[in-house]
Scaffold this active site. Structure first.
Site, PDB file in Angstrom:
ATOM      1  N   ARG A  58      -4.999  10.855   4.285  1.00 59.03           N
ATOM      2  CA  ARG A  58      -5.839   9.868   3.607  1.00 59.03           C
ATOM      3  C   ARG A  58      -6.445   8.834   4.542  1.00 59.03           C
ATOM      4  O   ARG A  58      -7.415   8.172   4.184  1.00 59.03           O
ATOM      5  CB  ARG A  58      -5.074   9.230   2.457  1.00 59.03           C
ATOM      6  CG  ARG A  58      -4.835  10.244   1.326  1.00 59.03           C
ATOM      7  CD  ARG A  58      -4.138   9.646   0.131  1.00 59.03           C
ATOM      8  NE  ARG A  58      -2.842   9.105   0.457  1.00 59.03           N
ATOM      9  CZ  ARG A  58      -1.691   9.750   0.367  1.00 59.03           C
ATOM     10  NH1 ARG A  58      -1.670  11.003  -0.033  1.00 59.03           N
ATOM     11  NH2 ARG A  58      -0.566   9.161   0.660  1.00 59.03           N
ATOM     12  N   GLU A  95       8.911   6.362   3.419  1.00 59.54           N
ATOM     13  CA  GLU A  95       9.572   5.760   2.263  1.00 59.54           C
ATOM     14  C   GLU A  95      10.518   6.754   1.607  1.00 59.54           C
ATOM     15  O   GLU A  95      11.583   6.395   1.133  1.00 59.54           O
ATOM     16  CB  GLU A  95       8.490   5.308   1.267  1.00 59.54           C
ATOM     17  CG  GLU A  95       9.017   4.715  -0.008  1.00 59.54           C
ATOM     18  CD  GLU A  95       7.902   4.413  -0.988  1.00 59.54           C
ATOM     19  OE1 GLU A  95       8.254   4.013  -2.103  1.00 59.54           O
ATOM     20  OE2 GLU A  95       6.725   4.596  -0.665  1.00 59.54           O
TER      21      GLU A  95
END
Length: 172
Positions: A58, A95
């Site tokens: 992205r 994460e």
């Protein structure tokens, strides 16, 4: 423009406990997408960079038009085995997992000023791995620009030695 209205949030994706911020809805809206690129461009112009490093995948969405607007080159930051030639690699934690990124060694020359551009700053693992690779190759981090920052995950603290600009912030 309230960009949070353009970012859809999916709870429990890709696994329980994750609140996924989906940028697809934002980039579908030409006015919202233009707003983001315009803001990134204003910040980037002040950073006087030679290159824009764009983490897969992205980062490509925002970094490519940004590099064009500021007259900088692009440095793809890819997953292992995707770049030909000599590459430098760096492992990092996410994460919800871990990964490795690579940069072609000839992409960055000593003294190049580099902006790292991505969609999300969470724990800071991707950005830190990218920054370490840039510096290992002799480049200097001019700054980091992200669309979204998840403020409670500590990415900004991990990257405290770098200038960071985030357009939208969320508590985790």
């Amino acid at each position: 423009m309230d960009l949070k209205e353009e970012i859809h949030v999916y709870e429990g994706f890709p696994k329980d406990g994750i609140s996924f911020k989906d940028i697809n809805s934002l980039i579908l809206n030409p006015k919202a997408f233009k707003h983001v690129i315009d803001e990134m461009s204003q910040v980037a112009k002040a950073l006087d960079a030679d290159l824009v490093a764009i983490p897969e995948a992205r980062g490509y969405i925002f970094g490519t038009p940004l590099a064009y607007l500021i007259g900088a080159g692009l440095v793809p930051v890819r997953k292992p085995g995707k770049l030909p030639g000599e590459v430098s690699s760096m492992a990092y934690d996410l994460e919800y997992g871990s990964n490795v990124v690579e940069i072609q060694e000839k992409a960055i020359k000593p003294g190049d000023r580099v902006i790292i551009v991505d969609d999300l700053l969470a724990t800071g693992g991707t950005m830190m791995a990218t920054a370490k690779l840039v510096e290992k190759l002799g480049g200097e981090i001019a700054g980091i620009i992200t669309l979204i920052e998840l403020t409670e995950l500590g990415g900004r603290e991990l990257l405290k030695n770098y200038f960071i600009h985030s357009i939208v912030t969320y508590p985790y």
